[in-house]
Design a protein around this motif. Structure first.
Motif, PDB file in Angstrom:
ATOM      1  N   PRO A 176       0.827  -1.208   0.000  1.00  0.00           N
ATOM      2  CA  PRO A 176       0.000   0.000   0.000  1.00  0.00           C
ATOM      3  C   PRO A 176       0.862   1.260   0.000  1.00  0.00           C
ATOM      4  O   PRO A 176       2.026   1.217   0.385  1.00  0.00           O
ATOM      5  CB  PRO A 176      -0.799  -0.117   1.299  1.00  0.00           C
ATOM      6  CG  PRO A 176      -0.039  -1.052   2.152  1.00  0.00           C
ATOM      7  CD  PRO A 176       0.715  -1.969   1.240  1.00  0.00           C
ATOM      8  N   ILE A 191       2.428   4.446   1.314  1.00  0.00           N
ATOM      9  CA  ILE A 191       2.802   4.846   2.676  1.00  0.00           C
ATOM     10  C   ILE A 191       3.308   6.281   2.634  1.00  0.00           C
ATOM     11  O   ILE A 191       4.147   6.633   1.818  1.00  0.00           O
ATOM     12  CB  ILE A 191       3.949   3.959   3.213  1.00  0.00           C
ATOM     13  CG1 ILE A 191       3.552   2.482   3.234  1.00  0.00           C
ATOM     14  CG2 ILE A 191       4.396   4.419   4.588  1.00  0.00           C
ATOM     15  CD1 ILE A 191       2.410   2.167   4.149  1.00  0.00           C
ATOM     16  N   ARG A 193      -2.554   3.193  11.914  1.00  0.00           N
ATOM     17  CA  ARG A 193      -3.174   3.262  10.578  1.00  0.00           C
ATOM     18  C   ARG A 193      -2.276   2.700   9.489  1.00  0.00           C
ATOM     19  O   ARG A 193      -2.737   2.011   8.594  1.00  0.00           O
ATOM     20  CB  ARG A 193      -3.532   4.702  10.227  1.00  0.00           C
ATOM     21  CG  ARG A 193      -4.761   5.187  10.915  1.00  0.00           C
ATOM     22  CD  ARG A 193      -5.182   6.547  10.397  1.00  0.00           C
ATOM     23  NE  ARG A 193      -6.203   7.080  11.278  1.00  0.00           N
ATOM     24  CZ  ARG A 193      -6.380   8.349  11.514  1.00  0.00           C
ATOM     25  NH1 ARG A 193      -5.622   9.249  10.931  1.00  0.00           N
ATOM     26  NH2 ARG A 193      -7.322   8.753  12.336  1.00  0.00           N
ATOM     27  N   THR A 194      -0.975   3.011   9.564  1.00  0.00           N
ATOM     28  CA  THR A 194      -0.047   2.492   8.557  1.00  0.00           C
ATOM     29  C   THR A 194       0.027   0.979   8.652  1.00  0.00           C
ATOM     30  O   THR A 194      -0.037   0.281   7.637  1.00  0.00           O
ATOM     31  CB  THR A 194       1.346   3.118   8.731  1.00  0.00           C
ATOM     32  OG1 THR A 194       1.224   4.540   8.584  1.00  0.00           O
ATOM     33  CG2 THR A 194       2.326   2.596   7.701  1.00  0.00           C
ATOM     34  N   LYS A 212      -2.799  -0.928   7.060  1.00  0.00           N
ATOM     35  CA  LYS A 212      -2.778  -1.031   5.605  1.00  0.00           C
ATOM     36  C   LYS A 212      -2.165  -2.357   5.155  1.00  0.00           C
ATOM     37  O   LYS A 212      -2.392  -2.797   4.039  1.00  0.00           O
ATOM     38  CB  LYS A 212      -1.989   0.132   4.989  1.00  0.00           C
ATOM     39  CG  LYS A 212      -2.674   1.467   5.129  1.00  0.00           C
ATOM     40  CD  LYS A 212      -1.844   2.557   4.473  1.00  0.00           C
ATOM     41  CE  LYS A 212      -2.547   3.903   4.535  1.00  0.00           C
ATOM     42  NZ  LYS A 212      -1.819   4.942   3.806  1.00  0.00           N
ATOM     43  N   GLN A 262      -2.712  -5.235   6.766  1.00  0.00           N
ATOM     44  CA  GLN A 262      -3.486  -6.325   7.363  1.00  0.00           C
ATOM     45  C   GLN A 262      -3.570  -7.476   6.369  1.00  0.00           C
ATOM     46  O   GLN A 262      -3.806  -7.284   5.179  1.00  0.00           O
ATOM     47  CB  GLN A 262      -4.877  -5.842   7.742  1.00  0.00           C
ATOM     48  CG  GLN A 262      -5.571  -6.779   8.689  1.00  0.00           C
ATOM     49  CD  GLN A 262      -6.764  -6.130   9.351  1.00  0.00           C
ATOM     50  OE1 GLN A 262      -7.154  -5.015   9.020  1.00  0.00           O
ATOM     51  NE2 GLN A 262      -7.363  -6.816  10.293  1.00  0.00           N
TER      52      GLN A 262
END
Length: 195
Positions: free
Chosen positions: A61, A63, A146-147, A150, A152
């Motif tokens: 994702p 970043i 949150r980062t 991403k 997961q």
């Protein structure tokens, strides 16, 4: 103080010490160890590097975030990146810090970029730790996670420390859950860089 009261005090102190050790020993776990909603336990990872074949690799994702020193960091296109998730209170994170620092310096001439992601931490504690360790690469401050979220499916939310190697095409090429070992990480970064 009576013997009963002294014994109760000792038991309370031992229980508190055991809880502190458990909290400080935050480690990574595998996918099967991923906690359910509301579960904040950290489970141990073995630090083994797992490679993904070209067909298995997922796009990393995007970043971008504010670093501990007030700058901004992103993953640059066309470069191999090593992404490390850590916290200042995490004992295995502290143990692997010299490994990451040395390999970052060793592989920098080959164009490899390291980026830390500090999460579930107090900003002042993370900044003090970063100043003391001087890793030679920036870390995004991601207190909320949150980062991490991403990633997961690749990195469980309770996985700390965790390290990802992202190939030059921006795909996740390898991961290690738990404190990495020097030879394993250097070999993995070299393998991905030489592709």
């Amino acid at each position: 103080m009576s013997a009963k009261r002294l014994t109760a005090t000792r038991l309370t102190a031992l229980a508190a010490a055991a809880a502190a050790v458990t909290a400080l020993a935050g480690c990574a776990g595998g996918q099967e160890a991923q906690p359910r909603s509301g579960d904040t336990r950290f489970v141990p990872g073995d630090g083994r590097v797992e490679f993904f074949t070209a067909a298995q690799r997922q796009k990393a994702p995007a970043i971008e975030g504010q670093t501990l020193d007030g700058g901004t960091a992103t993953l640059a296109a066309g470069k191999v990146h090593v992404l490390n998730f850590w916290a200042s209170w995490c004992a295995p994170c502290r143990a692997e810090a010299p490994v990451l620092k040395d390999i970052a310096a060793t592989t920098k001439p080959k164009g490899v970029e390291f980026l830390g992601v500090n999460f579930k931490d107090l900003q002042a504690s993370a900044q003090a730790y970063d100043r003391a360790v001087k890793p030679g690469y920036p870390s995004i401050y991601d207190q909320s996670g949150r980062t991490l979220l991403k990633f997961q499916g690749t990195v469980p939310p309770a996985a700390i420390p965790s390290t990802l190697i992202i190939d030059a095409q921006g795909r996740i090429a390898a991961r290690a859950l738990g404190a990495v070992k020097y030879d394993d990480l250097l070999a993995a970064v070299t393998k991905v860089t030489d592709e």
